[in-house]
Design a protein around this motif. Structure first.
Motif, PDB file in Angstrom:
ATOM      1  N   GLN A  99       4.279  -1.768   7.053  1.00  0.00           N
ATOM      2  CA  GLN A  99       4.798  -2.161   5.744  1.00  0.00           C
ATOM      3  C   GLN A  99       6.147  -1.496   5.477  1.00  0.00           C
ATOM      4  O   GLN A  99       7.067  -2.132   4.962  1.00  0.00           O
ATOM      5  CB  GLN A  99       3.808  -1.801   4.638  1.00  0.00           C
ATOM      6  N   ILE A 100       6.265  -0.234   5.835  1.00  0.00           N
ATOM      7  CA  ILE A 100       7.537   0.480   5.681  1.00  0.00           C
ATOM      8  C   ILE A 100       8.612  -0.195   6.529  1.00  0.00           C
ATOM      9  O   ILE A 100       9.733  -0.427   6.060  1.00  0.00           O
ATOM     10  CB  ILE A 100       7.372   1.972   6.032  1.00  0.00           C
ATOM     11  N   PHE A 101       8.267  -0.548   7.758  1.00  0.00           N
ATOM     12  CA  PHE A 101       9.207  -1.235   8.647  1.00  0.00           C
ATOM     13  C   PHE A 101       9.638  -2.577   8.047  1.00  0.00           C
ATOM     14  O   PHE A 101      10.826  -2.928   8.064  1.00  0.00           O
ATOM     15  CB  PHE A 101       8.576  -1.424  10.029  1.00  0.00           C
ATOM     16  N   LEU A 140     -12.278  -5.113  -6.516  1.00  0.00           N
ATOM     17  CA  LEU A 140     -11.522  -5.368  -7.736  1.00  0.00           C
ATOM     18  C   LEU A 140     -11.211  -4.080  -8.495  1.00  0.00           C
ATOM     19  O   LEU A 140     -10.202  -4.006  -9.193  1.00  0.00           O
ATOM     20  CB  LEU A 140     -12.258  -6.354  -8.638  1.00  0.00           C
ATOM     21  N   LYS A 141     -12.053  -3.072  -8.347  1.00  0.00           N
ATOM     22  CA  LYS A 141     -11.749  -1.797  -8.989  1.00  0.00           C
ATOM     23  C   LYS A 141     -10.484  -1.190  -8.368  1.00  0.00           C
ATOM     24  O   LYS A 141      -9.614  -0.685  -9.071  1.00  0.00           O
ATOM     25  CB  LYS A 141     -12.920  -0.829  -8.876  1.00  0.00           C
ATOM     26  N   ALA A 142     -10.379  -1.272  -7.053  1.00  0.00           N
ATOM     27  CA  ALA A 142      -9.178  -0.786  -6.367  1.00  0.00           C
ATOM     28  C   ALA A 142      -7.957  -1.600  -6.794  1.00  0.00           C
ATOM     29  O   ALA A 142      -6.874  -1.046  -6.997  1.00  0.00           O
ATOM     30  CB  ALA A 142      -9.359  -0.846  -4.852  1.00  0.00           C
ATOM     31  N   MET A 143      -8.124  -2.903  -6.937  1.00  0.00           N
ATOM     32  CA  MET A 143      -7.011  -3.752  -7.371  1.00  0.00           C
ATOM     33  C   MET A 143      -6.603  -3.393  -8.796  1.00  0.00           C
ATOM     34  O   MET A 143      -5.405  -3.309  -9.102  1.00  0.00           O
ATOM     35  CB  MET A 143      -7.385  -5.232  -7.282  1.00  0.00           C
ATOM     36  N   TYR A 144      -7.584  -3.167  -9.655  1.00  0.00           N
ATOM     37  CA  TYR A 144      -7.299  -2.762 -11.032  1.00  0.00           C
ATOM     38  C   TYR A 144      -6.515  -1.449 -11.051  1.00  0.00           C
ATOM     39  O   TYR A 144      -5.535  -1.317 -11.786  1.00  0.00           O
ATOM     40  CB  TYR A 144      -8.612  -2.613 -11.811  1.00  0.00           C
ATOM     41  N   ASP A 188       0.840  -1.192   0.000  1.00  0.00           N
ATOM     42  CA  ASP A 188       0.000   0.000   0.000  1.00  0.00           C
ATOM     43  C   ASP A 188       0.879   1.247   0.000  1.00  0.00           C
ATOM     44  O   ASP A 188       0.499   2.295   0.492  1.00  0.00           O
ATOM     45  CB  ASP A 188      -0.929  -0.021   1.224  1.00  0.00           C
ATOM     46  N   ILE A 189       2.050   1.088  -0.556  1.00  0.00           N
ATOM     47  CA  ILE A 189       3.058   2.135  -0.646  1.00  0.00           C
ATOM     48  C   ILE A 189       3.192   2.490  -2.117  1.00  0.00           C
ATOM     49  O   ILE A 189       3.042   1.629  -2.986  1.00  0.00           O
ATOM     50  CB  ILE A 189       4.398   1.609  -0.077  1.00  0.00           C
ATOM     51  N   SER A 190       3.518   3.723  -2.415  1.00  0.00           N
ATOM     52  CA  SER A 190       3.684   4.152  -3.801  1.00  0.00           C
ATOM     53  C   SER A 190       4.647   3.230  -4.538  1.00  0.00           C
ATOM     54  O   SER A 190       5.744   2.950  -4.037  1.00  0.00           O
ATOM     55  CB  SER A 190       4.217   5.585  -3.841  1.00  0.00           C
ATOM     56  N   PRO A 191       4.254   2.756  -5.731  1.00  0.00           N
ATOM     57  CA  PRO A 191       5.159   1.900  -6.508  1.00  0.00           C
ATOM     58  C   PRO A 191       6.505   2.564  -6.799  1.00  0.00           C
ATOM     59  O   PRO A 191       7.511   1.874  -6.948  1.00  0.00           O
ATOM     60  CB  PRO A 191       4.385   1.647  -7.801  1.00  0.00           C
ATOM     61  N   ASN A 215     -15.536  -1.601  -4.806  1.00  0.00           N
ATOM     62  CA  ASN A 215     -14.948  -0.363  -4.298  1.00  0.00           C
ATOM     63  C   ASN A 215     -13.677   0.002  -5.054  1.00  0.00           C
ATOM     64  O   ASN A 215     -12.891  -0.866  -5.409  1.00  0.00           O
ATOM     65  CB  ASN A 215     -14.617  -0.487  -2.807  1.00  0.00           C
ATOM     66  N   ALA A 216     -13.476   1.306  -5.233  1.00  0.00           N
ATOM     67  CA  ALA A 216     -12.297   1.806  -5.936  1.00  0.00           C
ATOM     68  C   ALA A 216     -11.176   2.160  -4.966  1.00  0.00           C
ATOM     69  O   ALA A 216     -10.099   2.540  -5.391  1.00  0.00           O
ATOM     70  CB  ALA A 216     -12.674   3.026  -6.779  1.00  0.00           C
ATOM     71  N   LYS A 217     -11.442   2.023  -3.687  1.00  0.00           N
ATOM     72  CA  LYS A 217     -10.438   2.397  -2.684  1.00  0.00           C
ATOM     73  C   LYS A 217     -10.226   1.238  -1.720  1.00  0.00           C
ATOM     74  O   LYS A 217     -11.166   0.591  -1.293  1.00  0.00           O
ATOM     75  CB  LYS A 217     -10.916   3.629  -1.925  1.00  0.00           C
ATOM     76  N   GLN A 218      -8.963   0.997  -1.403  1.00  0.00           N
ATOM     77  CA  GLN A 218      -8.613  -0.051  -0.444  1.00  0.00           C
ATOM     78  C   GLN A 218      -8.324   0.615   0.901  1.00  0.00           C
ATOM     79  O   GLN A 218      -7.411   1.426   1.007  1.00  0.00           O
ATOM     80  CB  GLN A 218      -7.386  -0.823  -0.933  1.00  0.00           C
ATOM     81  N   ASN A 219      -9.129   0.297   1.895  1.00  0.00           N
ATOM     82  CA  ASN A 219      -8.942   0.845   3.236  1.00  0.00           C
ATOM     83  C   ASN A 219      -8.610  -0.219   4.271  1.00  0.00           C
ATOM     84  O   ASN A 219      -8.429   0.097   5.437  1.00  0.00           O
ATOM     85  CB  ASN A 219     -10.193   1.601   3.693  1.00  0.00           C
ATOM     86  N   ASP A 220      -8.590  -1.471   3.862  1.00  0.00           N
ATOM     87  CA  ASP A 220      -8.288  -2.567   4.773  1.00  0.00           C
ATOM     88  C   ASP A 220      -6.833  -2.977   4.572  1.00  0.00           C
ATOM     89  O   ASP A 220      -6.365  -3.054   3.446  1.00  0.00           O
ATOM     90  CB  ASP A 220      -9.194  -3.776   4.492  1.00  0.00           C
ATOM     91  N   TYR A 221      -6.152  -3.251   5.663  1.00  0.00           N
ATOM     92  CA  TYR A 221      -4.744  -3.598   5.585  1.00  0.00           C
ATOM     93  C   TYR A 221      -4.454  -4.834   6.421  1.00  0.00           C
ATOM     94  O   TYR A 221      -4.993  -4.984   7.506  1.00  0.00           O
ATOM     95  CB  TYR A 221      -3.874  -2.445   6.108  1.00  0.00           C
ATOM     96  N   VAL A 222      -3.595  -5.700   5.905  1.00  0.00           N
ATOM     97  CA  VAL A 222      -3.079  -6.810   6.700  1.00  0.00           C
ATOM     98  C   VAL A 222      -2.074  -6.235   7.688  1.00  0.00           C
ATOM     99  O   VAL A 222      -2.078  -6.554   8.868  1.00  0.00           O
ATOM    100  CB  VAL A 222      -2.440  -7.899   5.803  1.00  0.00           C
TER     101      VAL A 222
END
Length: 109
Positions: free
Chosen positions: A96-98, A50-54, A5-8, A83-90
């Motif tokens: 993730q940065i760590f 899937l829209k968010a994944m796309y 969920d970090i900028s590519p 949904n076009a937005k992902q707000n759930d995180y594992v």
């Protein structure tokens, strides 16, 4: 399996290309109701999004193109529903940065 969920633009080559590969695998699991990894927490957080994944895939492709890679595996936009937005995180973005910092790769986090 992981979709960051970090900028590519901050991902090293290995994590950028690895995420792209795993996103495709996850896309097939979800859109074709495959069993492999269907209960994985990373897969579950994308169900109904899937829209968010796309859109994430398109971000990855833009970065890959910027770095000179040829992309030849588009996703079927007709399947990009939900949904076009992902707000759930594992893992939180901070975590993730760590995780990436611990890998001591060339990710710019």
């Amino acid at each position: 399996m992981r979709i960051w969920d970090i900028s590519p633009s901050k991902l090293c080559r290995n994590h950028l290309l690895g995420e792209h590969r795993e996103l495709h695998a996850m896309w097939v699991v979800i859109t074709e109701n495959k069993k492999g990894y269907s209960l994985h927490p990373e897969t579950l957080r994308w169900k109904g999004k899937l829209k968010a994944m796309y859109l994430r895939h398109e971000e990855l492709v833009a970065e890959m193109t910027k770095r000179g890679y040829n992309h030849r595996s588009p996703l079927d936009k007709r399947k990009a529903i939900g949904n076009a937005k992902q707000n759930d995180y594992v893992d939180s973005i901070k975590d993730q940065i760590f995780i990436l910092k611990k890998k001591k790769c060339s990710c710019r986090v």
